[in-house]
Design an enzyme around this catalytic site. Structure first.
Site, PDB file in Angstrom:
ATOM      1  CG  ASN A  10       0.586   7.898  -4.582  1.00  0.00           C
ATOM      2  OD1 ASN A  10       1.297   8.231  -5.521  1.00  0.00           O
ATOM      3  ND2 ASN A  10       1.007   7.111  -3.611  1.00  0.00           N
TER       4      ASN A  10
ATOM      5  NE  ARG B 261      -2.536   4.481  -7.679  1.00  0.00           N
ATOM      6  CZ  ARG B 261      -1.519   5.335  -7.732  1.00  0.00           C
ATOM      7  NH1 ARG B 261      -1.706   6.573  -8.186  1.00  0.00           N
ATOM      8  NH2 ARG B 261      -0.311   4.975  -7.332  1.00  0.00           N
TER       9      ARG B 261
ATOM     10  CD1 TRP C 131     -12.462  -8.212  -5.403  1.00  0.00           C
ATOM     11  CD2 TRP C 131     -10.273  -8.065  -5.834  1.00  0.00           C
ATOM     12  NE1 TRP C 131     -12.211  -8.857  -6.596  1.00  0.00           N
ATOM     13  CE2 TRP C 131     -10.883  -8.783  -6.891  1.00  0.00           C
ATOM     14  CE3 TRP C 131      -8.893  -7.846  -5.891  1.00  0.00           C
ATOM     15  CZ2 TRP C 131     -10.168  -9.276  -7.969  1.00  0.00           C
ATOM     16  CZ3 TRP C 131      -8.176  -8.327  -6.961  1.00  0.00           C
ATOM     17  CH2 TRP C 131      -8.810  -9.035  -7.992  1.00  0.00           C
TER      18      TRP C 131
ATOM     19  N   GLY D 278       0.871  -1.164   0.000  1.00  0.00           N
ATOM     20  CA  GLY D 278       0.000   0.000   0.000  1.00  0.00           C
ATOM     21  C   GLY D 278       0.907   1.212   0.000  1.00  0.00           C
ATOM     22  CG  ASP D 279      -0.321   5.250  -0.953  1.00  0.00           C
ATOM     23  OD1 ASP D 279      -0.972   4.665  -0.060  1.00  0.00           O
ATOM     24  OD2 ASP D 279      -0.563   6.426  -1.288  1.00  0.00           O
TER      25      ASP D 279
ATOM     26  CG  ASP E 284       4.511   4.219  -2.851  1.00  0.00           C
ATOM     27  OD1 ASP E 284       3.901   5.274  -3.131  1.00  0.00           O
ATOM     28  OD2 ASP E 284       4.049   3.080  -3.050  1.00  0.00           O
TER      29      ASP E 284
END
Length: 301
Positions: free
Chosen positions: A170, A172, A105, A31-32, A261
């Site tokens: 970031n 998305r 998900w 995860g970032d 990252d």
């Protein structure tokens, strides 16, 4: 900055599945902001404390995540464990050039209630006591509207006490109901940012800017703006001056996951250790160049 800085990074860690050429899947975690936390801890060495702020479930995957973070030297005092909940999950698919596509998900992920539970109250109250509070555009997306408002108030108090706020943009699109919603959320927090670590492509996609000059012009009040541009030189504006620092050329790119990252982590670590913005960018490029030559978000120590 203090010689033993305390840094809190806020966000989400997910179960990561890497789709391999033979059709198999390799499971890990990523995860970032978690990637940034791990690399920051490694880059700082024995200096300071790095704590991760998130919410997980009470399942075996969440147990394994916490153990991995302990092994990496991260502090878990700000991690909530919510009964009956699960972490999010994502799959990385990479093409022949190392470029990646993500499948997510995460709608029921525990982190969505990170700042809305009763247990969040002391966490939010203690965040302004850190020397640095770090979050990202993905943090903004997964926290939801109530969580974002509570984060904003915390950032205001953090800066009031003289601590630094660091933001990695970031963006998305899939995590947002609309581009307008994302823009509103970003605009709300950007006024509380001291160091902006911006990926140029994300800025162009989110705000419709056409070049780096428009990006810099959009943030006149931010003291330190770093524009990450992949394999091209990064551009920095600090204290009214501008710098360009070339990237490290890599012969074979395996996987670009966590490139930004890791750059951000090494950049921040260098700055915390007294490095100049230019020195910090060199450190960022160097680490990112190593990360993109290995599959997955976190390379072996």
């Amino acid at each position: 900055m203090t010689t033993q800085p305390r840094v809190a990074l806020i966000g989400e860690c997910m179960i990561e599945l890497q789709h391999r050429a033979d059709g198999s899947l390799h499971q890990s975690f990523g995860g970032d902001t978690l990637n940034a936390a791990v690399y920051l801890r490694r880059e700082l060495g024995d200096i300071g404390n790095v704590d991760y702020v998130t919410a997980l479930g009470d399942d075996s995957f969440s147990d394994a995540m916490c153990q991995q973070w302990i092994d990496e030297g991260l502090g878990l005092g700000m991690v909530q464990r919510l009964a009956g909940r699960l972490p999010g999950l994502y799959c990385i698919q990479t093409d022949a050039k190392g470029e990646r596509k993500f499948l997510y998900w995460r709608n029921e992920a525990a982190v969505r209630d990170c700042f809305t539970t009763p247990a969040a109250e002391p966490i939010l109250a203690s965040l302004p006591e850190y020397d640095v509070v770090y979050f990202s555009g993905i943090t903004l997306a997964v926290l939801g509207e109530i969580g974002r408002e509570r984060l904003l108030q915390t950032l205001i108090e953090t800066r009031r006490r003289g601590s630094k706020v660091v933001f990695d943009n970031n963006y998305r699109p899939r995590l947002w109901a609309s581009v307008e919603a994302a823009r509103a959320a970003y605009h709300a927090v950007i006024a509380q940012v001291d160091i902006a670590l911006l990926t140029e492509d994300d800025e162009l996609a989110l705000f419709g800017f056409t070049d780096s000059e428009q990006v810099f012009a959009a943030y006149p009040a931010i003291e330190e703006v770093v524009l990450k541009r992949g394999a091209d030189a990064c551009l920095i504006r600090y204290a009214g001056e501008r710098f360009s620092v070339p990237a490290v050329k890599v012969e074979k790119v395996v996987d670009t996951t966590a490139a930004g990252d890791s750059f951000s982590a090494a950049y921040l670590a260098s700055r915390l250790k007294g490095g100049s913005p230019e020195q910090a960018a060199v450190a960022g490029h160097e680490l990112a160049s190593r990360v993109i030559q290995v599959a997955g978000a976190l390379i072996p120590r």
